[in-house]
Write a protein that holds these residues in place. Structure first.
Motif, PDB file in Angstrom:
ATOM      1  N   MET A  36      10.990  44.753  -2.492  1.00 38.16           N
ATOM      2  CA  MET A  36      11.267  45.003  -1.084  1.00 38.16           C
ATOM      3  C   MET A  36       9.967  44.922  -0.300  1.00 38.16           C
ATOM      4  O   MET A  36       8.917  45.366  -0.773  1.00 38.16           O
ATOM      5  CB  MET A  36      11.883  46.383  -0.901  1.00 38.16           C
ATOM      6  N   SER A  37      10.056  44.356   0.885  1.00 40.11           N
ATOM      7  CA  SER A  37       8.916  44.288   1.787  1.00 40.11           C
ATOM      8  C   SER A  37       9.392  44.665   3.176  1.00 40.11           C
ATOM      9  O   SER A  37      10.492  44.299   3.583  1.00 40.11           O
ATOM     10  CB  SER A  37       8.341  42.862   1.791  1.00 40.11           C
ATOM     11  N   ALA A  38       8.576  45.428   3.898  1.00 36.36           N
ATOM     12  CA  ALA A  38       8.931  45.865   5.244  1.00 36.36           C
ATOM     13  C   ALA A  38       7.914  45.337   6.244  1.00 36.36           C
ATOM     14  O   ALA A  38       6.711  45.313   5.976  1.00 36.36           O
ATOM     15  CB  ALA A  38       8.962  47.387   5.305  1.00 36.36           C
ATOM     16  N   ARG A  39       8.438  44.918   7.406  1.00 36.92           N
ATOM     17  CA  ARG A  39       7.570  44.466   8.496  1.00 36.92           C
ATOM     18  C   ARG A  39       8.334  44.567   9.808  1.00 36.92           C
ATOM     19  O   ARG A  39       9.425  44.016   9.935  1.00 36.92           O
ATOM     20  CB  ARG A  39       7.113  43.039   8.265  1.00 36.92           C
ATOM     21  N   GLY A  40       7.742  45.264  10.752  1.00 36.39           N
ATOM     22  CA  GLY A  40       8.342  45.352  12.078  1.00 36.39           C
ATOM     23  C   GLY A  40       9.759  45.890  12.103  1.00 36.39           C
ATOM     24  O   GLY A  40      10.579  45.422  12.873  1.00 36.39           O
ATOM     25  N   GLY A  41      10.075  46.841  11.250  1.00 36.61           N
ATOM     26  CA  GLY A  41      11.415  47.428  11.250  1.00 36.61           C
ATOM     27  C   GLY A  41      12.452  46.636  10.482  1.00 36.61           C
ATOM     28  O   GLY A  41      13.620  46.979  10.467  1.00 36.61           O
ATOM     29  N   ARG A  42      12.034  45.536   9.843  1.00 34.84           N
ATOM     30  CA  ARG A  42      12.960  44.722   9.048  1.00 34.84           C
ATOM     31  C   ARG A  42      12.569  44.810   7.572  1.00 34.84           C
ATOM     32  O   ARG A  42      11.402  44.930   7.239  1.00 34.84           O
ATOM     33  CB  ARG A  42      12.953  43.280   9.521  1.00 34.84           C
ATOM     34  N   LEU A  43      13.575  44.736   6.722  1.00 34.65           N
ATOM     35  CA  LEU A  43      13.367  44.772   5.273  1.00 34.65           C
ATOM     36  C   LEU A  43      13.791  43.449   4.655  1.00 34.65           C
ATOM     37  O   LEU A  43      14.855  42.927   4.966  1.00 34.65           O
ATOM     38  CB  LEU A  43      14.204  45.882   4.640  1.00 34.65           C
ATOM     39  N   ALA A  44      12.970  42.935   3.770  1.00 32.46           N
ATOM     40  CA  ALA A  44      13.343  41.791   2.932  1.00 32.46           C
ATOM     41  C   ALA A  44      13.535  42.352   1.535  1.00 32.46           C
ATOM     42  O   ALA A  44      12.648  43.025   1.002  1.00 32.46           O
ATOM     43  CB  ALA A  44      12.260  40.723   2.945  1.00 32.46           C
ATOM     44  N   MET A  45      14.714  42.105   0.950  1.00 29.68           N
ATOM     45  CA  MET A  45      15.041  42.685  -0.353  1.00 29.68           C
ATOM     46  C   MET A  45      15.408  41.592  -1.339  1.00 29.68           C
ATOM     47  O   MET A  45      16.315  40.800  -1.083  1.00 29.68           O
ATOM     48  CB  MET A  45      16.211  43.665  -0.189  1.00 29.68           C
ATOM     49  N   GLY A  46      14.717  41.539  -2.451  1.00 33.93           N
ATOM     50  CA  GLY A  46      15.028  40.604  -3.522  1.00 33.93           C
ATOM     51  C   GLY A  46      15.959  41.276  -4.512  1.00 33.93           C
ATOM     52  O   GLY A  46      15.649  42.341  -5.038  1.00 33.93           O
ATOM     53  N   THR A  47      17.117  40.655  -4.754  1.00 34.54           N
ATOM     54  CA  THR A  47      18.152  41.298  -5.574  1.00 34.54           C
ATOM     55  C   THR A  47      18.187  40.754  -7.002  1.00 34.54           C
ATOM     56  O   THR A  47      17.594  39.727  -7.315  1.00 34.54           O
ATOM     57  CB  THR A  47      19.536  41.111  -4.933  1.00 34.54           C
ATOM     58  N   ALA A  48      18.929  41.461  -7.849  1.00 33.71           N
ATOM     59  CA  ALA A  48      19.037  41.123  -9.273  1.00 33.71           C
ATOM     60  C   ALA A  48      19.612  39.732  -9.502  1.00 33.71           C
ATOM     61  O   ALA A  48      19.279  39.079 -10.487  1.00 33.71           O
ATOM     62  CB  ALA A  48      19.904  42.163  -9.985  1.00 33.71           C
ATOM     63  N   ASP A  49      20.456  39.251  -8.587  1.00 35.88           N
ATOM     64  CA  ASP A  49      21.063  37.934  -8.777  1.00 35.88           C
ATOM     65  C   ASP A  49      20.257  36.815  -8.117  1.00 35.88           C
ATOM     66  O   ASP A  49      20.735  35.696  -7.980  1.00 35.88           O
ATOM     67  CB  ASP A  49      22.511  37.925  -8.296  1.00 35.88           C
ATOM     68  N   GLY A  50      19.033  37.106  -7.679  1.00 38.60           N
ATOM     69  CA  GLY A  50      18.152  36.079  -7.139  1.00 38.60           C
ATOM     70  C   GLY A  50      18.254  35.857  -5.645  1.00 38.60           C
ATOM     71  O   GLY A  50      17.585  34.996  -5.097  1.00 38.60           O
TER      72      GLY A  50
END
Length: 65
Positions: free
Chosen positions: A28-42
């Motif tokens: 997970m990465s956060a920037r400017g109130g948004r989250l990018a999430m890498g999941t188990a299924d790619g």
């Protein structure tokens, strides 16, 4: 689980789903109130942290995709 970096408090403790199917977020990465999430299924899901917090507060599951 989302943890507040400033206080150490738990902001969200919910299971996550992508398109209705259970998943695990491994990165997970956060920037400017948004989250990018890498999941188990790619997959990579990007969403506003506030939107995720609103979902999780009301139910056991939160939809990220």
């Amino acid at each position: 689980m989302l943890v507040d970096a400033a206080t150490g408090g738990i902001r969200l403790n919910a299971k996550l789903r992508v398109e209705g199917l259970p998943t695990v977020v491994y990165a997970m990465s956060a920037r400017g109130g948004r989250l990018a999430m890498g999941t188990a299924d790619g997959r990579i899901a990007v969403m506003a942290a506030d939107a995720l917090l609103r979902q999780g507060a009301a139910q056991e599951w939160a939809e990220i995709g």
